[in-house]
Scaffold this motif. Structure first.
Motif, short mmCIF file in Angstrom:
data_model
loop_
_atom_site.label_atom_id
_atom_site.label_comp_id
_atom_site.label_asym_id
_atom_site.label_seq_id
_atom_site.Cartn_x
_atom_site.Cartn_y
_atom_site.Cartn_z
N LYS A 12 0.82 -1.21 0.00
CA LYS A 12 0.00 0.00 0.00
C LYS A 12 0.86 1.26 0.00
O LYS A 12 0.50 2.26 -0.63
CB LYS A 12 -0.96 -0.02 1.20
CG LYS A 12 -2.06 -1.07 1.04
CD LYS A 12 -3.07 -1.01 2.16
CE LYS A 12 -4.21 -1.99 1.91
NZ LYS A 12 -5.23 -1.96 2.98
N GLY A 15 1.85 1.82 -3.33
CA GLY A 15 0.71 2.22 -4.15
C GLY A 15 0.40 1.27 -5.28
O GLY A 15 -0.04 1.70 -6.35
N THR A 136 5.19 5.28 -6.50
CA THR A 136 3.98 4.99 -7.28
C THR A 136 2.80 5.83 -6.83
O THR A 136 2.11 6.45 -7.65
CB THR A 136 3.63 3.50 -7.18
OG1 THR A 136 4.74 2.72 -7.61
CG2 THR A 136 2.42 3.17 -8.04
N SER A 137 2.54 5.87 -5.52
CA SER A 137 1.41 6.67 -5.03
C SER A 137 1.65 8.15 -5.26
O SER A 137 0.71 8.90 -5.58
CB SER A 137 1.18 6.40 -3.54
OG SER A 137 2.34 6.70 -2.78
N ARG A 140 0.89 9.05 -8.91
CA ARG A 140 -0.54 9.15 -9.19
C ARG A 140 -1.12 10.44 -8.64
O ARG A 140 -1.92 11.12 -9.29
CB ARG A 140 -1.26 7.94 -8.59
CG ARG A 140 -0.99 6.66 -9.36
CD ARG A 140 -1.55 5.44 -8.66
NE ARG A 140 -1.21 4.22 -9.38
CZ ARG A 140 -1.29 3.01 -8.89
NH1 ARG A 140 -1.70 2.84 -7.64
NH2 ARG A 140 -0.97 1.95 -9.60
N THR A 141 -0.71 10.80 -7.43
CA THR A 141 -1.19 12.05 -6.83
C THR A 141 -0.80 13.25 -7.68
O THR A 141 -1.59 14.17 -7.89
CB THR A 141 -0.62 12.21 -5.41
OG1 THR A 141 -1.03 11.11 -4.60
CG2 THR A 141 -1.10 13.51 -4.78
N GLN A 198 -6.02 7.40 -13.27
CA GLN A 198 -5.15 7.37 -12.10
C GLN A 198 -5.90 6.84 -10.87
O GLN A 198 -5.37 6.02 -10.12
CB GLN A 198 -4.60 8.77 -11.82
CG GLN A 198 -3.66 9.30 -12.90
CD GLN A 198 -2.41 8.46 -13.06
OE1 GLN A 198 -1.90 7.89 -12.11
NE2 GLN A 198 -1.91 8.37 -14.28
N SER A 202 -5.33 3.33 -8.79
CA SER A 202 -5.12 3.33 -7.34
C SER A 202 -6.15 2.46 -6.63
O SER A 202 -5.83 1.76 -5.67
CB SER A 202 -5.20 4.77 -6.81
OG SER A 202 -4.99 4.79 -5.43
#
Length: 205
Positions: A12, A15, A136-137, A140-141, A198, A202
């Motif tokens: 997590k 991400g 990764t997270s 995306r953000t 995106q 997620s």
């Protein structure tokens, strides 16, 4: 925290979905699901692959033992670069709009694009030099937020050149008025498409 919790936590933080992790390791999504629900434990070769993928030690995955030198080698969180890049992109849009509103100079467009380029550059450097677990997270953000800023000036410029004969960095009301409405339709649709993909990516995690 046991090995199941650690695998889920690392996944997590990075991400990625169970399916994406499974692809990287070479197992089925069901296998990852069983690891995380404590129905089974990964073989040692899979633990080694995961330790490399998550940039942690096998001792951490198996026993929760942190690397004593981890703090020395720790890279900055990628979200820091997302924040700095977003601020630069936002400042670029605001300054470009303010300069054009006050002076109607083509230079306003250039200044705005320079700031946006700097914002994207900071983000790009961050993706290279930051903690791999947060990339990764953070990526995306960045795109969920910044697509609205990055697309605004180029689309406004193209619209204004075609319909108003200016190089304004924001859309001016044109004749016919339908062109102005069409600009917003294209802009919002484009940005929402990027946001949708995106968010969908997620949510798979």
């Amino acid at each position: 925290m046991n090995i199941a919790d650690r695998i889920q936590h690392l996944r997590k933080v990075k991400g990625v979905s169970q399916e994406e992790l499974a692809d990287k390791i070479g197992v089925s999504r069901q296998a990852v699901s069983k690891w995380e629900s404590e129905q089974s434990i990964p073989d040692i070769d899979k633990v080694i692959i995961m330790s490399t993928y998550f940039d942690v030690t096998t001792d951490y995955l198996l026993k929760g033992i942190e690397n004593p030198h981890a703090d020395e080698a720790r890279r900055p969180d990628a979200r820091i670069f997302v924040i700095v890049g977003t601020v630069l992109d936002f400042v670029g849009v605001v300054i470009a709009a303010a300069l054009w509103y006050e002076q109607q100079l083509p230079m306003a467009l250039v200044v705005g694009l320079v700031f946006i380029a700097l914002g994207c550059m900071v983000f790009g450097v961050g993706m290279i030099n930051s903690d791999p677990r947060s990339k990764t997270s953070a990526q995306r953000t960045f795109w969920i937020v910044n697509v609205w800023l990055i697309a605004f000036i180029p689309l406004s410029f193209a619209y204004n050149v075609l319909f108003t004969g200016t190089t304004a960095p924001y859309p001016l009301v044109a004749d016919p008025i339908i062109a102005f409405a069409l600009f917003w339709l294209v802009y919002i649709t484009l940005c929402l498409v990027v946001v949708y993909f995106q968010v969908r990516q997620s949510a798979r995690g």
